[in-house]
Design a protein around this motif. Structure first.
Motif, mmCIF file in Angstrom:
data_model
loop_
_atom_site.group_PDB
_atom_site.id
_atom_site.type_symbol
_atom_site.label_atom_id
_atom_site.label_comp_id
_atom_site.label_asym_id
_atom_site.label_seq_id
_atom_site.Cartn_x
_atom_site.Cartn_y
_atom_site.Cartn_z
ATOM 1 N N ALA A 38 0.818 -1.222 0.000
ATOM 2 C CA ALA A 38 0.000 0.000 0.000
ATOM 3 C C ALA A 38 0.850 1.270 0.000
ATOM 4 C CB ALA A 38 -0.941 -0.004 1.205
ATOM 5 N N LYS A 39 1.980 1.209 0.678
ATOM 6 C CA LYS A 39 2.849 2.398 0.770
ATOM 7 C C LYS A 39 3.509 2.737 -0.563
ATOM 8 C CE LYS A 39 6.916 -0.223 2.372
ATOM 9 N NZ LYS A 39 6.306 -1.552 2.241
ATOM 10 N N MET A 40 3.427 1.818 -1.538
ATOM 11 C CA MET A 40 3.995 2.087 -2.859
ATOM 12 C C MET A 40 3.201 3.165 -3.602
ATOM 13 S SD MET A 40 4.697 -1.921 -3.850
ATOM 14 C CE MET A 40 5.273 -1.681 -5.526
ATOM 15 N N ILE A 41 1.932 3.334 -3.254
ATOM 16 C CA ILE A 41 1.100 4.356 -3.917
ATOM 17 C C ILE A 41 1.402 5.723 -3.305
ATOM 18 C CG2 ILE A 41 -1.255 5.132 -4.408
ATOM 19 C CD1 ILE A 41 -2.145 2.199 -4.192
ATOM 20 N N VAL A 42 1.941 6.623 -4.133
ATOM 21 C CA VAL A 42 2.317 7.952 -3.623
ATOM 22 C C VAL A 42 1.346 9.042 -4.067
ATOM 23 C CG1 VAL A 42 4.767 7.353 -3.468
ATOM 24 C CG2 VAL A 42 3.880 8.359 -5.594
ATOM 25 N N ALA A 43 0.479 8.749 -5.057
ATOM 26 C CA ALA A 43 -0.472 9.771 -5.515
ATOM 27 C C ALA A 43 -1.633 9.124 -6.258
ATOM 28 C CB ALA A 43 0.227 10.779 -6.427
ATOM 29 N N GLU A 44 -2.823 9.720 -6.098
ATOM 30 C CA GLU A 44 -4.010 9.297 -6.844
ATOM 31 C C GLU A 44 -4.706 10.543 -7.372
ATOM 32 O OE1 GLU A 44 -6.764 6.830 -4.688
ATOM 33 O OE2 GLU A 44 -5.159 5.752 -3.643
ATOM 34 N N ALA A 45 -5.306 10.434 -8.545
ATOM 35 C CA ALA A 45 -6.115 11.523 -9.087
ATOM 36 C C ALA A 45 -7.269 10.898 -9.874
ATOM 37 C CB ALA A 45 -5.282 12.417 -10.003
ATOM 38 N N SER A 46 -8.406 11.554 -9.853
ATOM 39 C CA SER A 46 -9.567 11.052 -10.599
ATOM 40 C C SER A 46 -10.036 12.115 -11.588
ATOM 41 C CB SER A 46 -10.698 10.689 -9.635
ATOM 42 O OG SER A 46 -11.192 11.848 -8.989
ATOM 43 N N TYR A 47 -10.900 11.701 -12.508
ATOM 44 C CA TYR A 47 -11.506 12.646 -13.459
ATOM 45 C C TYR A 47 -12.952 12.226 -13.702
ATOM 46 C CZ TYR A 47 -11.201 9.063 -17.098
ATOM 47 O OH TYR A 47 -11.370 7.896 -17.815
ATOM 48 N N GLU A 48 -13.752 13.159 -14.174
ATOM 49 C CA GLU A 48 -15.141 12.888 -14.539
ATOM 50 C C GLU A 48 -15.215 12.713 -16.054
ATOM 51 O OE1 GLU A 48 -17.307 12.523 -12.116
ATOM 52 O OE2 GLU A 48 -15.909 13.237 -10.571
ATOM 53 N N VAL A 49 -16.177 11.905 -16.518
ATOM 54 C CA VAL A 49 -16.297 11.694 -17.963
ATOM 55 C C VAL A 49 -16.683 12.974 -18.688
ATOM 56 C CG1 VAL A 49 -16.829 9.243 -17.795
ATOM 57 C CG2 VAL A 49 -18.695 10.898 -17.753
ATOM 58 N N THR A 50 -17.188 13.951 -17.955
ATOM 59 C CA THR A 50 -17.558 15.235 -18.554
ATOM 60 C C THR A 50 -16.387 16.215 -18.619
ATOM 61 O OG1 THR A 50 -18.344 15.903 -16.356
ATOM 62 C CG2 THR A 50 -19.996 15.065 -17.891
ATOM 63 N N ASP A 51 -15.249 15.862 -18.009
ATOM 64 C CA ASP A 51 -14.075 16.742 -18.059
ATOM 65 C C ASP A 51 -13.569 16.854 -19.499
ATOM 66 O OD1 ASP A 51 -14.225 16.997 -15.338
ATOM 67 O OD2 ASP A 51 -12.490 15.722 -14.884
ATOM 68 N N PRO A 52 -13.124 18.043 -19.907
ATOM 69 C CA PRO A 52 -12.589 18.169 -21.268
ATOM 70 C C PRO A 52 -11.254 17.458 -21.453
ATOM 71 C CG PRO A 52 -12.386 20.254 -20.082
ATOM 72 C CD PRO A 52 -13.196 19.337 -19.213
ATOM 73 N N THR A 53 -10.392 17.520 -20.434
ATOM 74 C CA THR A 53 -9.085 16.862 -20.518
ATOM 75 C C THR A 53 -8.676 16.353 -19.133
ATOM 76 O OG1 THR A 53 -7.597 18.697 -19.925
ATOM 77 C CG2 THR A 53 -8.402 18.624 -22.211
ATOM 78 N N VAL A 54 -7.584 15.568 -19.126
ATOM 79 C CA VAL A 54 -6.991 15.126 -17.853
ATOM 80 C C VAL A 54 -5.589 15.722 -17.700
ATOM 81 C CG1 VAL A 54 -8.326 12.990 -17.634
ATOM 82 C CG2 VAL A 54 -6.187 12.975 -18.952
ATOM 83 N N ASP A 55 -5.305 16.776 -18.428
ATOM 84 C CA ASP A 55 -3.973 17.383 -18.398
ATOM 85 C C ASP A 55 -3.550 17.807 -16.992
ATOM 86 O OD1 ASP A 55 -3.950 16.982 -21.088
ATOM 87 O OD2 ASP A 55 -3.825 19.097 -21.653
ATOM 88 N N SER A 56 -4.459 18.451 -16.260
ATOM 89 C CA SER A 56 -4.083 18.944 -14.924
ATOM 90 C C SER A 56 -3.796 17.784 -13.978
ATOM 91 C CB SER A 56 -5.187 19.835 -14.353
ATOM 92 O OG SER A 56 -6.398 19.109 -14.197
ATOM 93 N N GLN A 57 -4.559 16.670 -14.135
ATOM 94 C CA GLN A 57 -4.317 15.496 -13.290
ATOM 95 C C GLN A 57 -2.936 14.898 -13.571
ATOM 96 O OE1 GLN A 57 -7.177 16.217 -14.838
ATOM 97 N NE2 GLN A 57 -8.966 15.337 -13.816
#
Length: 409
Positions: free
Chosen positions: A207-226
């Motif tokens: 579990a400690k191997m995960i250092v970051a998570e980010a999600s997006y919505e299907v309505t988002d225009p892009t995932v660039d910021s994530q």
């Protein structure tokens, strides 16, 4: 010369007709029918995202339509033509509910086939089970589709997302135990399901191997910021749980921003035609994914008889379809599975028997599955697949490596 049958010949002919009438599958035998089935027709329904953020998947429904056209030209199934009613839901759960109600209550289909998307299928899940309509071979890998106790009318198709996540986690635990993992996932049942598989596979130790998570919505225009946020975490491994549009964006943004992690792409975002080519093949080199059916872009299958047959089908019946798009090969396998079940039904085309046969698939080895792969279901086990193999993208095609991995210990 005119043929004049005598009485003896007439009696023999009559006896033959009686024998034939008792043979299952003969056109002259009256069948046992539920809604949407008759002596001449089997009516199926589906919803597809022909528009909206997941429209790249619309090609699946187009191939199904083309395949049934071919089958009908060949006489259908046991003399019955297949009428597939394929409606657009725009990858919108409320629209899926509206369209499925139409298919069930107005069109009165015998069964639903390959309705696409975890959000859309989640929205109709309880309804179709309450109506006792076979809800078969869903184009989604959510684990919850394999729940015969609570949802006995629903069977998924894809290797489950949780199982896929477990495979990636096991690989990292063995090959890169000090990985710093960043995860991007779609914020719905599909994304959370695969994320859970990754975390289950890593366990408390990983579990400690995960250092970051980010999600997006299907309505988002892009995932660039994530992607920028995940890059800033210092991660050297990126697990990408996205659908085609966002998968292409993630590949491109990670590459253009100079981030070079070990990039693991989930299977639904790994099509060369609809994801990797639009993102840039050179930007996709080094990606990892898992497979359980043959890739039309892999040269090792160039002269494979099943692949040649599929290409011939594409050239004749679905010319506008892209042979590089793995979704079209996937669609071919799914429609062959549905045909297998309908053939098993014989002349008992009730909803109950369709469901019984779908839950009675024994060691089905369709020729476009990877060698060693087979499909199985039972009344207590609705998971079609339990094996997969990892593959690496070379910059031109996916190349399988390692052993066939089981999703169960």
């Amino acid at each position: 010369m005119k043929f004049r049958p005598d009485r003896r010949v007439a009696l023999v002919a009559g006896a033959v007709m009686l024998v034939l009438a008792g043979v299952p599958g003969q056109a002259q035998q009256k069948g046992k029918y539920g809604p949407g089935a008759s002596d001449t027709e089997i009516k199926l329904g589906q919803t597809m995202p022909y528009s909206g953020p997941a429209s790249a998947y619309g090609t699946i429904g187009k191939l199904h339509t083309a395949y049934f056209k071919m089958l009908n030209e060949q006489g259908g199934i046991n003399g019955r033509k297949i009428n597939l009613i394929s409606l657009d839901d725009g990858y919108s759960p409320p629209k899926a509910v509206e369209q499925v109600r139409k298919l069930v209550e107005q069109d009165e289909v015998l069964a639903l086939f390959q309705t696409l998307g975890t959000p859309s299928n989640s929205a109709i899940h309880k309804y179709v089970n309450a109506k006792k309509v076979p809800h078969l071979f869903l184009a989604t890998g959510a684990t919850k589709w394999a729940d015969p106790k609570n949802y006995p009318w629903t069977i998924g198709f894809n290797l489950s997302y949780q199982a896929e996540g477990v495979i990636y986690a096991k690989y990292l635990m063995k090959e890169k135990p000090n990985a710093k993992i960043a995860i991007l996932y779609q914020n719905d049942d599909y994304g959370k399901d695969l994320l859970k598989g990754v975390k289950d596979g890593l366990g408390a130790k990983g579990a400690k191997m995960i250092v970051a998570e980010a999600s997006y919505e299907v309505t988002d225009p892009t995932v660039d910021s994530q992607i920028v946020t995940l890059q800033g975490s210092g991660a050297d491994t990126f697990i990408d749980i996205t659908t085609p549009k966002f998968a292409a964006q993630a590949i491109r943004k990670a590459y253009d921003s100079g981030w070079k992690p070990l990039h693991i792409m989930n299977n639904v975002g790994a099509s060369v035609g609809s994801v990797l080519a639009p993102a840039g093949l050179e930007k996709s080199a080094g990606l990892l994914t898992m497979q359980y059916y043959k890739d039309p872009n892999d040269p090792q299958w160039k002269d494979d008889p099943a692949m040649l047959e599929w290409r011939a089908f594409m050239g004749r019946y679905y010319k506008e379809g892209d042979p590089k798009d793995t979704s079209n090969l996937y669609a071919y396998i799914t429609v062959q599975t549905m045909v297998h079940v309908l053939k098993q039904c014989g002349n008992d085309l009730t909803r109950e028997n369709v469901m019984k046969q779908a839950a009675n698939i024994k060691n089905l080895k369709l020729p476009l599955l990877l060698p060693g792969m087979s499909m199985n279901t039972s009344a207590n086990d609705f998971s079609l697949f339990k094996q997969a193999q990892l593959a690496r993208f070379t910059g031109t095609q996916w190349t399988l490596f390692g052993e066939v991995l089981s999703t169960v210990d």
